[in-house]
Write an enzyme that holds these catalytic residues in place. Structure first.
Site, PDB file in Angstrom:
ATOM      1  N   ARG A  43     -75.015 -66.669  61.088  1.00 48.18           N
ATOM      2  CA  ARG A  43     -73.547 -66.704  61.074  1.00 48.18           C
ATOM      3  C   ARG A  43     -72.951 -65.810  62.160  1.00 48.18           C
ATOM      4  NH1 ARG A  43     -72.077 -68.690  55.476  1.00 48.18           N
ATOM      5  NH2 ARG A  43     -69.946 -68.024  55.736  1.00 48.18           N
ATOM      6  N   TYR A  48     -70.433 -66.803  65.012  1.00 48.73           N
ATOM      7  CA  TYR A  48     -69.038 -66.937  64.593  1.00 48.73           C
ATOM      8  C   TYR A  48     -68.461 -65.564  64.239  1.00 48.73           C
ATOM      9  CZ  TYR A  48     -65.042 -68.780  61.869  1.00 48.73           C
ATOM     10  OH  TYR A  48     -63.783 -69.078  61.374  1.00 48.73           O
ATOM     11  N   ASP A  49     -69.170 -64.838  63.348  1.00 47.22           N
ATOM     12  CA  ASP A  49     -68.634 -63.567  62.833  1.00 47.22           C
ATOM     13  C   ASP A  49     -68.459 -62.548  63.967  1.00 47.22           C
ATOM     14  OD1 ASP A  49     -69.384 -65.028  60.627  1.00 47.22           O
ATOM     15  OD2 ASP A  49     -70.413 -63.399  59.607  1.00 47.22           O
ATOM     16  N   LYS A 101     -65.822 -63.607  66.504  1.00 53.54           N
ATOM     17  CA  LYS A 101     -64.461 -63.330  66.032  1.00 53.54           C
ATOM     18  C   LYS A 101     -64.172 -61.830  66.047  1.00 53.54           C
ATOM     19  CE  LYS A 101     -62.741 -67.442  64.732  1.00 53.54           C
ATOM     20  NZ  LYS A 101     -61.451 -67.990  65.179  1.00 53.54           N
ATOM     21  N   ARG A 119     -68.075 -78.074  54.828  1.00 60.81           N
ATOM     22  CA  ARG A 119     -67.474 -76.994  54.035  1.00 60.81           C
ATOM     23  C   ARG A 119     -67.433 -77.410  52.571  1.00 60.81           C
ATOM     24  NH1 ARG A 119     -62.605 -74.526  57.835  1.00 60.81           N
ATOM     25  NH2 ARG A 119     -62.501 -76.533  58.856  1.00 60.81           N
ATOM     26  N   GLY A 129     -74.415 -71.026  42.412  1.00 54.07           N
ATOM     27  CA  GLY A 129     -73.008 -71.405  42.276  1.00 54.07           C
ATOM     28  C   GLY A 129     -72.145 -70.273  41.746  1.00 54.07           C
ATOM     29  N   THR A 146     -68.582 -66.375  45.024  1.00 52.91           N
ATOM     30  CA  THR A 146     -67.143 -66.663  44.894  1.00 52.91           C
ATOM     31  C   THR A 146     -66.480 -66.841  46.262  1.00 52.91           C
ATOM     32  OG1 THR A 146     -66.408 -64.341  44.952  1.00 52.91           O
ATOM     33  CG2 THR A 146     -66.994 -65.263  42.791  1.00 52.91           C
ATOM     34  N   ARG A 147     -65.376 -67.577  46.230  1.00 45.87           N
ATOM     35  CA  ARG A 147     -64.495 -67.706  47.391  1.00 45.87           C
ATOM     36  C   ARG A 147     -63.057 -67.759  46.860  1.00 45.87           C
ATOM     37  NH1 ARG A 147     -68.766 -66.982  49.394  1.00 45.87           N
ATOM     38  NH2 ARG A 147     -69.711 -67.965  51.228  1.00 45.87           N
ATOM     39  N   PRO A 173     -72.098 -65.092  52.129  1.00 46.83           N
ATOM     40  CA  PRO A 173     -71.466 -64.014  51.364  1.00 46.83           C
ATOM     41  C   PRO A 173     -71.420 -64.328  49.867  1.00 46.83           C
ATOM     42  CG  PRO A 173     -70.165 -64.551  53.303  1.00 46.83           C
ATOM     43  CD  PRO A 173     -71.220 -65.612  53.197  1.00 46.83           C
TER      44      PRO A 173
HETATM   45  P1  NAD Z   1     -61.121 -77.111  63.051  1.00 49.73           P
HETATM   46  O1  NAD Z   1     -62.557 -77.218  63.447  1.00 49.73           O
HETATM   47  O2  NAD Z   1     -60.503 -78.278  62.382  1.00 49.73           O
HETATM   48  O3  NAD Z   1     -60.223 -76.741  64.300  1.00 49.73           O
HETATM   49  C1  NAD Z   1     -60.706 -76.075  65.440  1.00 49.73           C
HETATM   50  C2  NAD Z   1     -60.229 -76.822  66.674  1.00 49.73           C
HETATM   51  O4  NAD Z   1     -60.667 -76.127  67.838  1.00 49.73           O
HETATM   52  C3  NAD Z   1     -60.798 -78.248  66.761  1.00 49.73           C
HETATM   53  O5  NAD Z   1     -59.781 -79.164  67.041  1.00 49.73           O
HETATM   54  C4  NAD Z   1     -61.798 -78.148  67.897  1.00 49.73           C
HETATM   55  O6  NAD Z   1     -61.981 -79.376  68.576  1.00 49.73           O
HETATM   56  C5  NAD Z   1     -61.167 -77.077  68.758  1.00 49.73           C
HETATM   57  N1  NAD Z   1     -62.122 -76.414  69.647  1.00 49.73           N
HETATM   58  C6  NAD Z   1     -63.349 -75.916  69.328  1.00 49.73           C
HETATM   59  N2  NAD Z   1     -63.927 -75.377  70.413  1.00 49.73           N
HETATM   60  C7  NAD Z   1     -63.042 -75.520  71.449  1.00 49.73           C
HETATM   61  C8  NAD Z   1     -63.073 -75.159  72.811  1.00 49.73           C
HETATM   62  N3  NAD Z   1     -64.121 -74.542  73.350  1.00 49.73           N
HETATM   63  N4  NAD Z   1     -62.002 -75.475  73.583  1.00 49.73           N
HETATM   64  C9  NAD Z   1     -60.937 -76.117  73.046  1.00 49.73           C
HETATM   65  N5  NAD Z   1     -60.853 -76.489  71.758  1.00 49.73           N
HETATM   66  C10 NAD Z   1     -61.903 -76.184  70.954  1.00 49.73           C
HETATM   67  O7  NAD Z   1     -61.008 -75.818  62.128  1.00 49.73           O
HETATM   68  P2  NAD Z   1     -59.766 -75.149  61.398  1.00 49.73           P
HETATM   69  O8  NAD Z   1     -60.173 -74.943  59.987  1.00 49.73           O
HETATM   70  O9  NAD Z   1     -58.515 -75.859  61.687  1.00 49.73           O
HETATM   71  O10 NAD Z   1     -59.741 -73.704  62.078  1.00 49.73           O
HETATM   72  C11 NAD Z   1     -58.769 -73.323  63.033  1.00 49.73           C
HETATM   73  C12 NAD Z   1     -58.941 -71.846  63.367  1.00 49.73           C
HETATM   74  O11 NAD Z   1     -58.746 -71.059  62.188  1.00 49.73           O
HETATM   75  C13 NAD Z   1     -60.335 -71.487  63.904  1.00 49.73           C
HETATM   76  O12 NAD Z   1     -60.211 -70.533  64.918  1.00 49.73           O
HETATM   77  C14 NAD Z   1     -61.022 -70.877  62.702  1.00 49.73           C
HETATM   78  O13 NAD Z   1     -62.020 -69.965  63.077  1.00 49.73           O
HETATM   79  C15 NAD Z   1     -59.855 -70.206  61.986  1.00 49.73           C
HETATM   80  N6  NAD Z   1     -60.160 -70.049  60.559  1.00 49.73           N
HETATM   81  C16 NAD Z   1     -60.101 -71.123  59.713  1.00 49.73           C
HETATM   82  C17 NAD Z   1     -60.435 -70.947  58.377  1.00 49.73           C
HETATM   83  C18 NAD Z   1     -60.393 -72.099  57.382  1.00 49.73           C
HETATM   84  O14 NAD Z   1     -60.808 -71.883  56.231  1.00 49.73           O
HETATM   85  N7  NAD Z   1     -59.897 -73.268  57.717  1.00 49.73           N
HETATM   86  C19 NAD Z   1     -60.823 -69.694  57.907  1.00 49.73           C
HETATM   87  C20 NAD Z   1     -60.892 -68.634  58.808  1.00 49.73           C
HETATM   88  C21 NAD Z   1     -60.538 -68.818  60.130  1.00 49.73           C
HETATM   89  N1  UDP Z   2     -71.443 -74.588  49.422  1.00 50.71           N
HETATM   90  C1  UDP Z   2     -72.010 -75.292  48.359  1.00 50.71           C
HETATM   91  N2  UDP Z   2     -72.161 -76.633  48.491  1.00 50.71           N
HETATM   92  C2  UDP Z   2     -71.760 -77.322  49.596  1.00 50.71           C
HETATM   93  C3  UDP Z   2     -71.168 -76.592  50.667  1.00 50.71           C
HETATM   94  C4  UDP Z   2     -71.037 -75.219  50.534  1.00 50.71           C
HETATM   95  O1  UDP Z   2     -72.375 -74.715  47.323  1.00 50.71           O
HETATM   96  O2  UDP Z   2     -71.929 -78.566  49.622  1.00 50.71           O
HETATM   97  C5  UDP Z   2     -71.262 -73.123  49.262  1.00 50.71           C
HETATM   98  C6  UDP Z   2     -71.739 -72.286  50.439  1.00 50.71           C
HETATM   99  O3  UDP Z   2     -73.122 -71.972  50.326  1.00 50.71           O
HETATM  100  C7  UDP Z   2     -70.860 -71.059  50.281  1.00 50.71           C
HETATM  101  C8  UDP Z   2     -69.536 -71.619  49.755  1.00 50.71           C
HETATM  102  O4  UDP Z   2     -69.872 -72.884  49.186  1.00 50.71           O
HETATM  103  O5  UDP Z   2     -71.391 -70.181  49.323  1.00 50.71           O
HETATM  104  C9  UDP Z   2     -68.475 -71.797  50.809  1.00 50.71           C
HETATM  105  O6  UDP Z   2     -69.051 -72.481  51.879  1.00 50.71           O
HETATM  106  P1  UDP Z   2     -68.233 -73.017  53.141  1.00 50.71           P
HETATM  107  O7  UDP Z   2     -69.242 -73.653  54.042  1.00 50.71           O
HETATM  108  O8  UDP Z   2     -67.096 -73.849  52.685  1.00 50.71           O
HETATM  109  O9  UDP Z   2     -67.584 -71.742  53.836  1.00 50.71           O
HETATM  110  P2  UDP Z   2     -67.918 -70.188  53.994  1.00 50.71           P
HETATM  111  O10 UDP Z   2     -66.927 -69.521  53.122  1.00 50.71           O
HETATM  112  O11 UDP Z   2     -69.326 -69.899  53.558  1.00 50.71           O
HETATM  113  O12 UDP Z   2     -67.719 -69.936  55.448  1.00 50.71           O
END
Ligand code: NAD
Ligand code: UDP
Length: 323
Positions: A142, A145-146, A149, A186, A207, A210-211, A275
């Protein structure tokens, strides 16, 4: 006042809803996206709008435009998506942040960065406050990403201190709703897709992890409040719904709301570094932005299930084999 606003990642799940709002408010919106994890269908209804422009561009390359505000959302967000090409993921976070900060500095735009609860990793502090510095495995699956960010947050605050760029950082907790990619892997999209198709609902691990799930409309209210919020408040600020549910409870709720015949099964062990618990402390958002989420998990899931039922899922390209 009408503004020129750049939304990177604007064709994605959250980005496309944000573009809808900003266009409806009369702003001049540039949606920049390379369509890695999204598709034009999310924004097709905006393409002919006079206030809207779509630019297919990768944020790892510089981009120039005269804008007043930048929402930096470009980044794959689902574990299956960001682990597909992890080196590209970290480049997108870090180089994307550098390019957008460079642009913000040059044109004196305000920039909001979409950070994540993942900066807290597998947290030892519960619920998570912004002061908690996190527990991230820097070499795990992970980390692309982590750590990407986390580095992007560092850049935001260095540009703020060094160049006085007006940065705004939101740490988004799990957010769901219509237009989530149905094959992003997801938990919400998997469970709903499985429930409406009558397939087994796949729980990973026991399962009991938590989230906290926030409906997209609530999250976008928080983002807009942060972008247009008090002078000098740069964050980071937690944005999410503090309701905490086990993944098993989520599965049961989805089956109940959708009246599905699906069975809930334990499909595979918990993925590496997954997590065990996550819940935002949102006191800071309440105090500084006057924001709290309003939509319950049941109502939000209901709306999302309706969208999954109405969408033609066969039109969605699974971008990764990880669904
Ligand atoms: P998403 O994947 O639907 O949207 C991300 C967008 O970014 C997509 O349209 C993708 O094509 C575009 N993208 C990816 N790489 C790119 C690049 N190199 N250049 C240009 N465009 C690019 O996801 P989302 O859920 O809408 O997430 C949007 C933002 O919010 C992200 O930065 C994500 O990390 C952040 N975020 C989302 C969540 C969530 O639960 N949805 C949680 C935490 C953070
Ligand atoms: N998860 C699950 N079944 C699925 C997809 C995800 O049990 O089909 C679990 C995953 O292991 C995690 C939680 O659900 O514990 C949330 O996962 P997600 O990929 O949505 O996002 P995360 O919060 O982990 O980034």
């Amino acid at each position: 006042m009408t503004k020129r606003i750049l939304v990177t990642g604007g064709a994605g799940f959250l980005g496309s809803h944000l573009c809808d709002r900003l266009v409806a408010q009369g702003h001049d919106v540039i949606c920049l996206d390379n369509l890695f994890t999204s598709q034009k269908s999310n924004i097709v209804h905006l393409l002919d709008h006079k206030n809207f422009e779509f630019v297919r561009h990768d944020v790892i390359d510089p981009f120039k435009a005269e804008v007043d505000q930048i929402y930096n959302l470009a980044c794959p967000a689902a574990p299956g998506h960001y682990q597909y090409n992890p080196i590209k993921t970290i480049k997108t976070s870090v180089m994307g942040a550098i390019n957008m900060l460079g642009l913000a500095k040059r044109v004196r735009a305000r920039i909001l960065h979409a950070s994540t609860s993942e900066v807290y990793g597998d947290p030892e502090v519960h619920p998570q406050t912004e002061a908690y510095r996190g527990c991230v495995n820097p070499i795990g699956i992970r980390a692309c990403y982590d750590e990407g960010k986390r580095a992007a947050e560092t850049l935001m605050f260095d540009y703020q201190r060094q160049h006085k760029v007006d940065v705004r950082v939101v740490r988004i907790f799990n957010t769901y709703g219509p237009r989530m990619h149905p094959y992003d892997g997801r938990v919400v999209s998997n469970f709903i897709r499985q429930a409406v198709n009558g397939e087994d609902i796949t729980i990973y691990g026991d399962g009991l992890q938590t989230r906290s799930f926030c409906y997209c409309d609530d999250l976008l209210d928080a983002m807009e409040s942060m972008m247009n919020g008090p002078d000098g408040f740069h964050g980071p600020v937690n944005t999410g719904n503090p309701g905490e549910f086990t993944i098993r409870e989520l599965a049961e709720l989805v089956v109940d709301i959708s009246s599905s015949s699906s069975q809930i099964v334990t499909a595979r062990p918990l993925p590496q570094d997954d997590p065990l618990q996550r819940k935002p402390d949102i006191a800071l958002a309440q105090e500084k932005l006057g924001w709290s989420p309003k939509i319950s998990l049941r109502d939000g899931l209901q709306r999302t299930i309706e969208w999954f039922r109405s969408a033609d899922l066969s039109k969605y390209r699974p971008p990764t084999p990880n669904y």
